[in-house]
Design an enzyme around this catalytic site. Structure first.
Site, short mmCIF file in Angstrom:
data_model
loop_
_atom_site.label_atom_id
_atom_site.label_comp_id
_atom_site.label_asym_id
_atom_site.label_seq_id
_atom_site.Cartn_x
_atom_site.Cartn_y
_atom_site.Cartn_z
N PRO A 16 -39.85 -41.59 16.12
CG PRO A 16 -37.67 -41.32 15.29
CD PRO A 16 -38.57 -40.93 16.43
CD GLN A 70 -34.70 -40.97 12.47
OE1 GLN A 70 -35.12 -42.07 12.12
NE2 GLN A 70 -34.33 -40.71 13.71
CB CYS A 101 -30.90 -46.98 13.54
SG CYS A 101 -31.55 -48.55 12.97
CE LYS A 140 -35.25 -41.42 18.62
NZ LYS A 140 -34.83 -42.81 18.36
CG ASN A 201 -36.94 -41.92 23.07
OD1 ASN A 201 -36.14 -42.61 22.44
ND2 ASN A 201 -38.21 -42.24 23.17
N GLY A 202 -37.29 -42.81 26.01
CA GLY A 202 -36.94 -44.11 26.54
C GLY A 202 -37.75 -44.53 27.74
CG ASP A 203 -37.47 -47.81 29.03
OD1 ASP A 203 -37.88 -48.47 28.07
OD2 ASP A 203 -36.33 -47.93 29.50
N GLY A 225 -42.42 -43.65 22.33
CA GLY A 225 -42.40 -44.61 21.23
C GLY A 225 -43.40 -45.73 21.44
NE ARG A 226 -39.99 -49.60 23.33
CZ ARG A 226 -39.13 -50.06 24.20
NH1 ARG A 226 -38.85 -51.34 24.23
NH2 ARG A 226 -38.54 -49.26 25.06
C1 LIG Z 1 -40.12 -50.99 15.93
C2 LIG Z 1 -39.23 -49.83 16.21
C3 LIG Z 1 -38.83 -49.02 15.17
C4 LIG Z 1 -37.97 -47.92 15.43
N1 LIG Z 1 -37.61 -47.12 14.39
C5 LIG Z 1 -36.81 -46.04 14.63
C6 LIG Z 1 -36.45 -45.14 13.57
O1 LIG Z 1 -36.84 -45.29 12.42
N2 LIG Z 1 -35.66 -44.09 13.89
C7 LIG Z 1 -35.20 -43.87 15.17
O2 LIG Z 1 -34.48 -42.89 15.40
N3 LIG Z 1 -35.55 -44.68 16.18
C8 LIG Z 1 -36.34 -45.74 15.95
N4 LIG Z 1 -36.74 -46.55 16.98
C9 LIG Z 1 -36.37 -46.16 18.36
C10 LIG Z 1 -37.49 -45.29 18.95
O3 LIG Z 1 -37.63 -44.09 18.24
C11 LIG Z 1 -37.22 -44.97 20.43
O4 LIG Z 1 -36.01 -44.29 20.51
C12 LIG Z 1 -37.17 -46.22 21.29
O5 LIG Z 1 -38.23 -47.10 20.99
C13 LIG Z 1 -37.23 -45.87 22.79
O6 LIG Z 1 -38.41 -45.18 23.09
P1 LIG Z 1 -39.67 -45.92 23.82
O7 LIG Z 1 -39.12 -46.60 25.04
O8 LIG Z 1 -40.61 -44.82 24.14
O9 LIG Z 1 -40.20 -46.91 22.84
C14 LIG Z 1 -37.54 -47.66 16.74
C15 LIG Z 1 -37.95 -48.49 17.79
C16 LIG Z 1 -38.79 -49.57 17.54
C17 LIG Z 1 -39.23 -50.42 18.69
#
Ligand SMILES: Cc1cc2nc3c(=O)[nH]c(=O)nc-3n(C[C@H](O)[C@H](O)[C@H](O)COP(=O)(O)O)c2cc1C
Length: 358
Positions: A16, A70, A101, A140, A201-203, A225-226
């Protein structure tokens, strides 16, 4: 893979991302093999009060499945009522509670990662929400609030005891925001202690990080995510690697086609003016790293109107296509986008409304 009674075609999940993972974006990542999407986080309070803006963040369509909605909030009764509203409205297949969050407007309300500091509240929330809906329920979490308060395991255990069907773990502390690295050993620790599915999750930056995370943590599914921003191909390539095939880079033609379709969907969702504005960030991500992209972004960043944007994109990609084969190869990327957000940049709001209205 199953979460409660929800069957997934594979265990690659789109994270998300508030302001980003709307219906338009989700339709794109699903095309490339993503097995499950979450909505952007929405305020449980907003749902219970019947705010139209809040419901608009849950817009979906029949092809947009499986889908987890969510919600964030801090009052067990309100979160429970919101979960009930999601089930009664047929708005999603499952409900997730945001306990990760770290942004101030959410924390201030005692929601998101602030919940990790109150294990008893977590118990009441999962208990109440579990009672309120028959939909699969997930949570989460982060590694904890701060390096001195790392309690992902405690929170995950409580969630499982109270009937959660899966836990997603982003193993940074809330105080870390998005800095530093995720500590995958926390995912491994949670996985070893729980019987319900654990989503790591993460990186995850590249397609091969998916199996690296599964191998090193034992997690049941991987959430990206990113690295999917401007790069939905990461799902296709992770699936290809798993099938013993090589990765397949998206060529310029595929990229330009996808940009057009994503823009079209964004306009379909929000109307032309807002749809084009919401799409800009995606356009920047799609063109990141391409030759001359800085100039392109500067020019494209102010263009209004769908057809004007499309014309600008075609002209830019035609120019790129004129480059040498060597150059075109260098233009392609697959993962490792290294998109970083600091806390103040995170959670940009796309369309109408801010965090307060979510
Ligand atoms: C711009 C942005 C918005 C996010 N919005 C949410 C969200 O609405 N709900 C949530 O649980 N995590 C949110 N996250 C966290 C991501 O879901 C994820 O846990 C985090 O980016 C790590 O994963 P990644 O390294 O693959 O990006 C957000 C992260 C970013 C960068």
């Amino acid at each position: 893979m199953k979460i409660g009674n929800l069957h997934l075609s594979n265990n690659l999940i789109m994270a998300p991302l508030a302001g980003i993972t709307d219906l338009a974006f989700r339709s794109i990542v699903r095309r490339y093999g993503c097995g499950l999407c979450y909505t952007e986080m929405v305020s449980a309070d907003g749902l219970v009060r019947g705010h139209r803006a809040t419901f608009s963040y849950l817009r979906s369509d029949p092809g947009d499945r499986p889908l987890i909605a969510q919600i964030f909030g801090s009052d067990p009764d309100v979160l429970a009522a919101a979960a009930r509203a999601i089930e009664e409205g047929g708005l999603a297949d499952a409900v997730d509670i945001n306990m990760g969050c770290p942004v101030k407007p959410v924390i201030r309300r005692g929601a998101g990662a602030a919940l990790m500091r109150d294990a008893e509240k977590v118990r009441l929330i999962v208990q109440a929400t579990r009672k309120a809906t028959t939909l699969p329920l997930t949570v989460k979490i982060r590694a904890g609030w701060s390096p001195k308060e790392k309690n992902a395991l405690e929170i995950a255990r409580i969630a499982e005891q109270e009937g959660a069907d899966a836990i997603a773990v982003h193993p940074r502390t809330a105080s870390q925001g998005f800095s530093g690295r995720s500590d995958w050993s926390v995912i491994a620790e949670v996985k070893a202690a729980l019987t319900i599915p654990v989503i790591g999750n993460g990186d995850v930056e590249r397609p091969d990080d998916v199996s690296a995370m599964i191998d090193s943590t034992g997690c049941d599914a991987v959430m990206i995510g990113r690295s999917a921003l401007g790069n939905p191909w990461i799902f296709r390539n992770a699936l290809r690697l798993r099938a013993g095939e090589g990765t397949e880079l998206a060529d310029l033609e595929e990229k330009v086609r996808l940009i057009g379709e994503h823009l079209e969907r964004s306009v379909g969702l929000y109307g032309e003016e807002t749809g084009v504005k919401c799409f800009r960030k995606h356009l920047f991500w799609y063109t990141r790293g391409l030759r001359g992209s800085a100039t392109f972004r500067k020019e494209a960043g102010t263009i209004l109107g769908k057809s004007n944007v499309l014309a600008k994109v075609s002209a830019y990609f035609e120019e790129l296509a004129g480059g040498s084969a060597e150059e075109k190869k260098a233009l392609d990327f697959s993962g490792n986008l290294n998109i970083s957000f600091n806390q103040s940049e995170a959670f940009p709001r796309p369309g109408p409304g801010g965090t307060e209205e979510r």
